[in-house]
Design an enzyme around this catalytic site. Structure first.
Site, PDB file in Angstrom:
ATOM      1  N   LYS A   9       1.366 -31.170 -19.651  1.00 32.50           N
ATOM      2  CA  LYS A   9       1.196 -30.940 -18.373  1.00 32.50           C
ATOM      3  C   LYS A   9      -0.192 -31.329 -18.455  1.00 32.50           C
ATOM      4  CE  LYS A   9      -0.197 -27.863 -14.924  1.00 32.50           C
ATOM      5  NZ  LYS A   9      -0.355 -26.361 -14.588  1.00 32.50           N
ATOM      6  N   VAL A  21       3.938 -29.991 -12.154  1.00 35.26           N
ATOM      7  CA  VAL A  21       3.858 -28.546 -12.175  1.00 35.26           C
ATOM      8  C   VAL A  21       2.886 -28.455 -11.402  1.00 35.26           C
ATOM      9  CG1 VAL A  21       3.066 -26.293 -13.409  1.00 35.26           C
ATOM     10  CG2 VAL A  21       4.442 -28.382 -14.691  1.00 35.26           C
ATOM     11  N   TYR A  69      -0.872 -28.465 -22.846  1.00 38.39           N
ATOM     12  CA  TYR A  69      -1.336 -28.279 -21.371  1.00 38.39           C
ATOM     13  C   TYR A  69      -2.818 -28.521 -21.332  1.00 38.39           C
ATOM     14  CZ  TYR A  69      -2.632 -25.570 -17.176  1.00 38.39           C
ATOM     15  OH  TYR A  69      -3.023 -25.227 -16.059  1.00 38.39           O
ATOM     16  N   SER A 104      -2.352 -20.991 -15.342  1.00 42.90           N
ATOM     17  CA  SER A 104      -3.544 -20.882 -14.695  1.00 42.90           C
ATOM     18  C   SER A 104      -3.588 -20.047 -13.483  1.00 42.90           C
ATOM     19  CB  SER A 104      -4.340 -22.203 -14.393  1.00 42.90           C
ATOM     20  OG  SER A 104      -4.500 -23.034 -15.619  1.00 42.90           O
TER      21      SER A 104
END
Length: 333
Positions: free
Chosen positions: A202, A245, A174, A83
């Site tokens: 994540k 992350v 994700y 992102s």
């Protein structure tokens, strides 16, 4: 279709079968104890900002320059095309070239995770294969969300299973509901954790109870949970997350690696003090000012931030001053 792509497609099932067999052999599925992960994701991964020139072209020279600076920080690896990399604004050929550039500049002992999630399963598979060919070690696959109402648990399990089956590299799920409006359901995570080529998630949702339950429910699998933000990194480690992350690692990489170290050593008081000083700066470069704020802060710490790609706009002078004050108030400037 190019011959190389056709060949890759035809060989993919066989390559995946070999890959799965090797992973199953080391997983210890016949024992009830949680297996040691066969692919270690412990540590800090900065989701790199993509540098652009003043004309909003990808600036590969500046990307290499930032990577050289990051090489001195003990990151476990790096994420490109997440992102914070303005992934939706990059053309397909730019995405592949960013991965190639990062792989050339990145030391071989650092993992390279590359975002490859698209809205369709077919496009995701094709891009994941391209990322693997460009040098990515792991594919980071965001939840498809355009037809959000149709993204049921069954649909998401089918999507990720197809991607996991076809991917020549391991896959990390994700979930970023702030951007997608879609939280990957617990049932889907538990089911997908059993797939031998899906090695983790994540989770950027920030719900620590949810994250702890994911760790608990997948503890028998070769599956790791990564915190998706520096604001709740310590709390994530407390409930069993493997790593983080964190956008703020683009700016304050060394302090985040120090926080990771303190948590692993059980030095919780020192870790808590450091975590407290990271919360406001992290919120400023994520929720409050987003990628323009992240790129501006990078410049204060010796990295190239540069412009964002439109329609993202730079910060106003007042916003820049507020951002700087946030870092100064917490002792970082």
């Amino acid at each position: 279709m190019a011959f190389s792509t056709l060949l890759t497609s035809s060989l993919r099932p066989a390559l995946a079968a070999v890959h799965w067999a090797a992973r199953r052999q080391c997983r210890g599925l016949s024992t009830p104890q949680a297996a040691e992960p066969s692919f270690n994701l412990e540590g800090i991964f900065p989701p790199l900002a993509t540098p652009f020139s003043p004309t909003q072209e990808v600036d590969y020279a500046q990307l290499e320059g930032n990577l050289r600076r990051y090489a001195s920080i003990p990151f476990r690896g790096l994420v490109v095309l997440g992102s914070n990399g303005e992934y939706p604004y990059l053309a397909s050929h730019e995405r592949v070239e960013v991965v190639s550039c990062a792989r050339r500049a990145l030391p071989r002992d650092r993992l390279l995770l590359a975002g490859s999630g698209c809205e369709s399963t077919q496009a995701t598979i094709e891009l994941t294969v391209s990322m693997a060919e460009a040098g990515a070690d792991v594919a980071l696959v965001v939840t498809p969300c355009y037809y959000r109402g149709a993204m049921t648990t069954a649909a998401l399990i089918h999507h990720y299973t197809e991607v996991g089956d076809a991917s020549p590299i391991p896959v990390v799920l994700y979930s970023v509901p702030a951007n997608t409006g879609l939280d990957l359901p617990m049932e889907a995570v538990i089911t997908l954790a059993q797939h031998p080529n899906i090695i983790g998630i994540k989770d950027s949702g920030g719900d620590i109870a949810h994250m702890g339950l994911m760790v608990h429910k997948t503890r028998q699998e070769d599956f790791q949970v990564l915190a998706g933000s520096a604001s709740f990194l310590l709390a994530s480690y407390a409930v069993g997350a493997s790593g983080g992350v964190c956008a703020l690692a683009n700016v304050l990489g060394d302090p985040l690696c120090q926080l990771d170290h303190l948590c692993r050593k059980g030095q919780w008081q020192e870790a808590r003090d450091l975590q407290h000083r990271l919360i406001e700066p992290n919120m400023a470069v994520t929720r409050r000012f987003g990628i323009p704020g992240l790129k501006k802060a990078m410049e204060w710490f010796g990295y190239y931030g540069g412009p964002c790609r439109a329609p993202l706009v730079p910060l106003s002078p007042a916003q820049v001053e507020e951002l700087r004050s946030t870092f100064s108030a917490n002792g970082w400037l």
